[in-house]
Design a protein around this motif. Structure first.
Motif, PDB file in Angstrom:
ATOM      1  N   ALA A 119       0.833  -1.202   0.000  1.00  0.00           N
ATOM      2  CA  ALA A 119       0.000   0.000   0.000  1.00  0.00           C
ATOM      3  C   ALA A 119       0.867   1.250   0.000  1.00  0.00           C
ATOM      4  CB  ALA A 119      -0.947  -0.001   1.196  1.00  0.00           C
ATOM      5  N   HIS A 120       1.950   1.219   0.756  1.00  0.00           N
ATOM      6  CA  HIS A 120       2.845   2.375   0.807  1.00  0.00           C
ATOM      7  C   HIS A 120       3.497   2.620  -0.557  1.00  0.00           C
ATOM      8  CE1 HIS A 120       5.469   5.382   2.535  1.00  0.00           C
ATOM      9  NE2 HIS A 120       6.490   4.777   1.950  1.00  0.00           N
ATOM     10  N   LEU A 121       3.938   1.551  -1.215  1.00  0.00           N
ATOM     11  CA  LEU A 121       4.528   1.703  -2.554  1.00  0.00           C
ATOM     12  C   LEU A 121       3.528   2.325  -3.525  1.00  0.00           C
ATOM     13  CD1 LEU A 121       6.436  -1.671  -3.023  1.00  0.00           C
ATOM     14  CD2 LEU A 121       7.451   0.601  -2.811  1.00  0.00           C
ATOM     15  N   ILE A 122       2.281   1.895  -3.406  1.00  0.00           N
ATOM     16  CA  ILE A 122       1.234   2.372  -4.308  1.00  0.00           C
ATOM     17  C   ILE A 122       0.871   3.815  -3.995  1.00  0.00           C
ATOM     18  CG2 ILE A 122      -1.188   2.037  -4.965  1.00  0.00           C
ATOM     19  CD1 ILE A 122      -0.576  -1.038  -4.403  1.00  0.00           C
ATOM     20  N   GLU A 123       0.651   4.114  -2.724  1.00  0.00           N
ATOM     21  CA  GLU A 123       0.219   5.459  -2.310  1.00  0.00           C
ATOM     22  C   GLU A 123       1.269   6.518  -2.577  1.00  0.00           C
ATOM     23  OE1 GLU A 123      -0.771   4.882   1.792  1.00  0.00           O
ATOM     24  OE2 GLU A 123      -2.539   3.671   1.305  1.00  0.00           O
ATOM     25  N   THR A 124       2.531   6.149  -2.471  1.00  0.00           N
ATOM     26  CA  THR A 124       3.605   7.121  -2.697  1.00  0.00           C
ATOM     27  C   THR A 124       4.042   7.168  -4.159  1.00  0.00           C
ATOM     28  OG1 THR A 124       5.313   5.495  -2.143  1.00  0.00           O
ATOM     29  CG2 THR A 124       4.486   6.903  -0.343  1.00  0.00           C
ATOM     30  N   ASP A 125       3.327   6.434  -5.004  1.00  0.00           N
ATOM     31  CA  ASP A 125       3.620   6.377  -6.438  1.00  0.00           C
ATOM     32  C   ASP A 125       5.070   5.947  -6.705  1.00  0.00           C
ATOM     33  OD1 ASP A 125       2.633   6.483  -9.013  1.00  0.00           O
ATOM     34  OD2 ASP A 125       3.372   8.528  -9.343  1.00  0.00           O
ATOM     35  N   ALA A 126       5.547   5.012  -5.897  1.00  0.00           N
ATOM     36  CA  ALA A 126       6.917   4.536  -6.032  1.00  0.00           C
ATOM     37  C   ALA A 126       7.046   3.370  -7.016  1.00  0.00           C
ATOM     38  CB  ALA A 126       7.455   4.110  -4.671  1.00  0.00           C
ATOM     39  N   VAL A 127       5.935   2.781  -7.408  1.00  0.00           N
ATOM     40  CA  VAL A 127       5.995   1.590  -8.272  1.00  0.00           C
ATOM     41  C   VAL A 127       6.748   1.865  -9.579  1.00  0.00           C
ATOM     42  CG1 VAL A 127       4.639  -0.158  -9.507  1.00  0.00           C
ATOM     43  CG2 VAL A 127       3.925   0.616  -7.223  1.00  0.00           C
ATOM     44  N   PRO A 128       6.506   2.980 -10.264  1.00  0.00           N
ATOM     45  CA  PRO A 128       7.239   3.210 -11.514  1.00  0.00           C
ATOM     46  C   PRO A 128       8.754   3.368 -11.339  1.00  0.00           C
ATOM     47  CG  PRO A 128       5.268   4.561 -11.457  1.00  0.00           C
ATOM     48  CD  PRO A 128       5.431   3.960 -10.090  1.00  0.00           C
ATOM     49  N   THR A 129       9.199   3.563 -10.113  1.00  0.00           N
ATOM     50  CA  THR A 129      10.638   3.712  -9.882  1.00  0.00           C
ATOM     51  C   THR A 129      11.315   2.383  -9.548  1.00  0.00           C
ATOM     52  OG1 THR A 129      10.421   4.156  -7.507  1.00  0.00           O
ATOM     53  CG2 THR A 129      10.261   6.053  -9.005  1.00  0.00           C
ATOM     54  N   LEU A 130      10.517   1.331  -9.368  1.00  0.00           N
ATOM     55  CA  LEU A 130      11.079   0.025  -9.039  1.00  0.00           C
ATOM     56  C   LEU A 130      11.746  -0.598 -10.260  1.00  0.00           C
ATOM     57  CD1 LEU A 130       8.111  -1.523  -7.009  1.00  0.00           C
ATOM     58  CD2 LEU A 130      10.221  -0.538  -6.089  1.00  0.00           C
ATOM     59  N   SER A 131      12.774  -1.364 -10.011  1.00  0.00           N
ATOM     60  CA  SER A 131      13.417  -2.089 -11.106  1.00  0.00           C
ATOM     61  C   SER A 131      12.532  -3.273 -11.494  1.00  0.00           C
ATOM     62  CB  SER A 131      14.784  -2.602 -10.657  1.00  0.00           C
ATOM     63  OG  SER A 131      14.633  -3.655  -9.713  1.00  0.00           O
ATOM     64  N   PRO A 132      12.678  -3.772 -12.711  1.00  0.00           N
ATOM     65  CA  PRO A 132      11.918  -4.965 -13.096  1.00  0.00           C
ATOM     66  C   PRO A 132      12.180  -6.139 -12.143  1.00  0.00           C
ATOM     67  CG  PRO A 132      12.868  -3.955 -15.032  1.00  0.00           C
ATOM     68  CD  PRO A 132      13.443  -3.236 -13.841  1.00  0.00           C
ATOM     69  N   PHE A 133      13.411  -6.252 -11.667  1.00  0.00           N
ATOM     70  CA  PHE A 133      13.737  -7.317 -10.719  1.00  0.00           C
ATOM     71  C   PHE A 133      12.963  -7.141  -9.413  1.00  0.00           C
ATOM     72  CE2 PHE A 133      16.162  -9.080  -7.185  1.00  0.00           C
ATOM     73  CZ  PHE A 133      16.216 -10.409  -7.567  1.00  0.00           C
ATOM     74  N   SER A 134      12.819  -5.907  -8.948  1.00  0.00           N
ATOM     75  CA  SER A 134      12.072  -5.661  -7.709  1.00  0.00           C
ATOM     76  C   SER A 134      10.606  -6.055  -7.860  1.00  0.00           C
ATOM     77  CB  SER A 134      12.171  -4.191  -7.302  1.00  0.00           C
ATOM     78  OG  SER A 134      13.495  -3.859  -6.973  1.00  0.00           O
ATOM     79  N   VAL A 135      10.009  -5.710  -8.988  1.00  0.00           N
ATOM     80  CA  VAL A 135       8.608  -6.077  -9.235  1.00  0.00           C
ATOM     81  C   VAL A 135       8.474  -7.594  -9.256  1.00  0.00           C
ATOM     82  CG1 VAL A 135       6.703  -5.978 -10.891  1.00  0.00           C
ATOM     83  CG2 VAL A 135       8.099  -3.938 -10.474  1.00  0.00           C
ATOM     84  N   ALA A 136       9.362  -8.264  -9.984  1.00  0.00           N
ATOM     85  CA  ALA A 136       9.327  -9.730 -10.059  1.00  0.00           C
ATOM     86  C   ALA A 136       9.533 -10.343  -8.673  1.00  0.00           C
ATOM     87  CB  ALA A 136      10.392 -10.231 -11.035  1.00  0.00           C
ATOM     88  N   SER A 137      10.426  -9.776  -7.887  1.00  0.00           N
ATOM     89  CA  SER A 137      10.694 -10.295  -6.543  1.00  0.00           C
ATOM     90  C   SER A 137       9.504 -10.120  -5.610  1.00  0.00           C
ATOM     91  CB  SER A 137      11.916  -9.607  -5.940  1.00  0.00           C
ATOM     92  OG  SER A 137      13.072  -9.947  -6.652  1.00  0.00           O
ATOM     93  N   ILE A 138       8.845  -8.986  -5.707  1.00  0.00           N
ATOM     94  CA  ILE A 138       7.651  -8.756  -4.885  1.00  0.00           C
ATOM     95  C   ILE A 138       6.592  -9.812  -5.213  1.00  0.00           C
ATOM     96  CG2 ILE A 138       5.687  -7.196  -4.510  1.00  0.00           C
ATOM     97  CD1 ILE A 138       7.760  -4.871  -4.821  1.00  0.00           C
TER      98      ILE A 138
END
Length: 147
Positions: free
Chosen positions: A20-39
Protein backbone atom coordinates in the motif's frame (compact mmCIF):
# COMPACT_ATOMS: atom_id res chain seq x y z
CA UNK A 1 9.98 -8.39 0.82
CA UNK A 2 12.41 -11.29 1.04
CA UNK A 3 11.79 -11.63 4.76
CA UNK A 4 8.19 -12.42 3.92
CA UNK A 5 9.18 -15.05 1.35
CA UNK A 6 11.60 -16.64 3.80
CA UNK A 7 8.74 -16.67 6.30
CA UNK A 8 10.77 -14.70 8.81
CA UNK A 9 7.76 -12.44 9.18
CA UNK A 10 4.46 -14.24 8.79
CA UNK A 11 2.08 -11.33 8.84
CA UNK A 12 0.17 -10.69 5.64
CA UNK A 13 -0.97 -7.32 6.97
CA UNK A 14 2.62 -6.02 7.07
CA UNK A 15 3.16 -7.08 3.47
CA UNK A 16 -0.18 -5.51 2.54
CA UNK A 17 0.85 -2.27 4.25
CA UNK A 18 4.23 -2.27 2.50
CA UNK A 19 2.52 -2.70 -0.87
CA UNK A 20 0.00 0.00 0.00
CA UNK A 21 2.84 2.37 0.81
CA UNK A 22 4.53 1.70 -2.55
CA UNK A 23 1.23 2.37 -4.31
CA UNK A 24 0.22 5.46 -2.31
CA UNK A 25 3.61 7.12 -2.70
CA UNK A 26 3.62 6.38 -6.44
CA UNK A 27 6.92 4.54 -6.03
CA UNK A 28 5.99 1.59 -8.27
CA UNK A 29 7.24 3.21 -11.51
CA UNK A 30 10.64 3.71 -9.88
CA UNK A 31 11.08 0.03 -9.04
CA UNK A 32 13.42 -2.09 -11.11
CA UNK A 33 11.92 -4.96 -13.10
CA UNK A 34 13.74 -7.32 -10.72
CA UNK A 35 12.07 -5.66 -7.71
CA UNK A 36 8.61 -6.08 -9.23
CA UNK A 37 9.33 -9.73 -10.06
CA UNK A 38 10.69 -10.29 -6.54
CA UNK A 39 7.65 -8.76 -4.88
CA UNK A 40 5.40 -11.07 -6.90
CA UNK A 41 7.59 -14.08 -6.12
CA UNK A 42 7.47 -13.28 -2.41
CA UNK A 43 3.71 -12.85 -2.51
CA UNK A 44 3.36 -16.20 -4.26
CA UNK A 45 5.70 -17.88 -1.78
CA UNK A 46 3.58 -16.87 1.20
CA UNK A 47 0.27 -17.38 -0.63
CA UNK A 48 -0.55 -13.72 -0.14
CA UNK A 49 -4.29 -13.15 -0.11
CA UNK A 50 -4.60 -9.39 -0.60
CA UNK A 51 -5.11 -9.55 -4.35
CA UNK A 52 -6.46 -6.02 -4.53
CA UNK A 53 -3.07 -4.62 -3.50
CA UNK A 54 -1.20 -6.88 -5.92
CA UNK A 55 -3.46 -5.88 -8.80
CA UNK A 56 -3.04 -2.20 -7.88
CA UNK A 57 0.73 -2.70 -7.88
CA UNK A 58 0.62 -4.40 -11.28
CA UNK A 59 -1.55 -1.66 -12.77
CA UNK A 60 1.11 0.89 -11.84
CA UNK A 61 4.01 -0.94 -13.48
CA UNK A 62 4.88 0.95 -16.64
CA UNK A 63 5.26 -0.43 -20.15
CA UNK A 64 8.92 0.55 -19.95
CA UNK A 65 9.38 -1.58 -16.82
CA UNK A 66 7.76 -4.59 -18.49
CA UNK A 67 9.95 -4.04 -21.57
CA UNK A 68 13.08 -4.23 -19.41
CA UNK A 69 12.37 -7.69 -17.96
CA UNK A 70 15.19 -10.13 -18.64
CA UNK A 71 14.63 -13.88 -19.10
CA UNK A 72 14.91 -14.75 -15.39
CA UNK A 73 12.65 -11.86 -14.38
CA UNK A 74 9.93 -12.70 -16.88
CA UNK A 75 10.02 -16.34 -15.78
CA UNK A 76 9.73 -15.27 -12.14
CA UNK A 77 6.92 -12.82 -12.90
CA UNK A 78 4.80 -15.13 -15.04
CA UNK A 79 5.29 -18.08 -12.68
CA UNK A 80 4.30 -15.93 -9.70
CA UNK A 81 1.19 -14.66 -11.44
CA UNK A 82 0.25 -18.26 -12.23
CA UNK A 83 0.73 -19.32 -8.60
CA UNK A 84 -1.38 -16.38 -7.47
CA UNK A 85 -3.94 -16.90 -10.28
CA UNK A 86 -3.77 -13.24 -11.23
CA UNK A 87 -5.00 -12.65 -14.77
CA UNK A 88 -4.87 -8.90 -15.31
CA UNK A 89 -5.32 -8.56 -19.11
CA UNK A 90 -3.01 -5.57 -19.64
CA UNK A 91 -0.26 -7.24 -17.61
CA UNK A 92 -0.66 -10.56 -19.43
CA UNK A 93 -0.49 -8.75 -22.77
CA UNK A 94 2.69 -6.89 -21.76
CA UNK A 95 4.28 -10.13 -20.53
CA UNK A 96 3.30 -11.99 -23.71
CA UNK A 97 4.87 -9.25 -25.83
CA UNK A 98 8.06 -9.34 -23.78
CA UNK A 99 8.23 -13.14 -23.88
CA UNK A 100 7.96 -13.09 -27.69
CA UNK A 101 10.78 -10.53 -27.83
CA UNK A 102 12.96 -12.57 -25.47
CA UNK A 103 12.15 -15.98 -27.00
CA UNK A 104 15.40 -16.24 -29.04
CA UNK A 105 17.54 -15.91 -25.89
CA UNK A 106 15.50 -18.00 -23.45
CA UNK A 107 17.03 -21.14 -21.99
CA UNK A 108 15.21 -24.48 -21.98
CA UNK A 109 14.27 -23.97 -18.34
CA UNK A 110 12.86 -20.52 -19.04
CA UNK A 111 10.86 -21.76 -22.02
CA UNK A 112 9.33 -24.69 -20.12
CA UNK A 113 8.50 -22.62 -17.06
CA UNK A 114 7.03 -19.73 -19.06
CA UNK A 115 4.90 -22.03 -21.23
CA UNK A 116 3.56 -23.83 -18.16
CA UNK A 117 2.77 -20.56 -16.40
CA UNK A 118 1.01 -19.02 -19.39
CA UNK A 119 -1.01 -22.21 -19.87
CA UNK A 120 -1.95 -22.10 -16.19
CA UNK A 121 -3.16 -18.53 -16.72
CA UNK A 122 -5.28 -19.71 -19.69
CA UNK A 123 -3.38 -17.55 -22.14
CA UNK A 124 -4.19 -18.27 -25.79
CA UNK A 125 -1.64 -16.33 -27.84
CA UNK A 126 -0.50 -18.06 -31.02
CA UNK A 127 2.46 -15.72 -31.60
CA UNK A 128 3.69 -16.29 -28.06
CA UNK A 129 3.48 -20.07 -28.15
CA UNK A 130 4.95 -20.22 -31.67
CA UNK A 131 7.96 -18.20 -30.55
CA UNK A 132 8.43 -20.22 -27.38
CA UNK A 133 7.99 -23.58 -29.10
CA UNK A 134 10.39 -22.53 -31.85
CA UNK A 135 13.00 -21.77 -29.20
CA UNK A 136 12.30 -25.10 -27.49
CA UNK A 137 12.79 -26.86 -30.83
CA UNK A 138 16.16 -25.13 -31.29
CA UNK A 139 17.26 -26.41 -27.90
CA UNK A 140 16.07 -29.92 -28.80
CA UNK A 141 17.91 -29.79 -32.13
CA UNK A 142 21.09 -28.68 -30.39
CA UNK A 143 20.87 -31.67 -28.07
CA UNK A 144 20.07 -34.27 -30.72
CA UNK A 145 22.93 -36.60 -31.76
CA UNK A 146 23.19 -35.47 -35.40
CA UNK A 147 23.26 -31.74 -34.67
Amino acid sequence: FEIFADRVIKQDKLLRDALAHLIETDAVPTLSPFSVASILRCAAAVRFTYYKQLKALLERVTDEQWAQLDPAEIEMTVSSLAKLSIRTPAVILALCDRAVTLAPVLTERHVCSIIAAFQSLSVHDDALFSALLSQAAKHADALSPGA
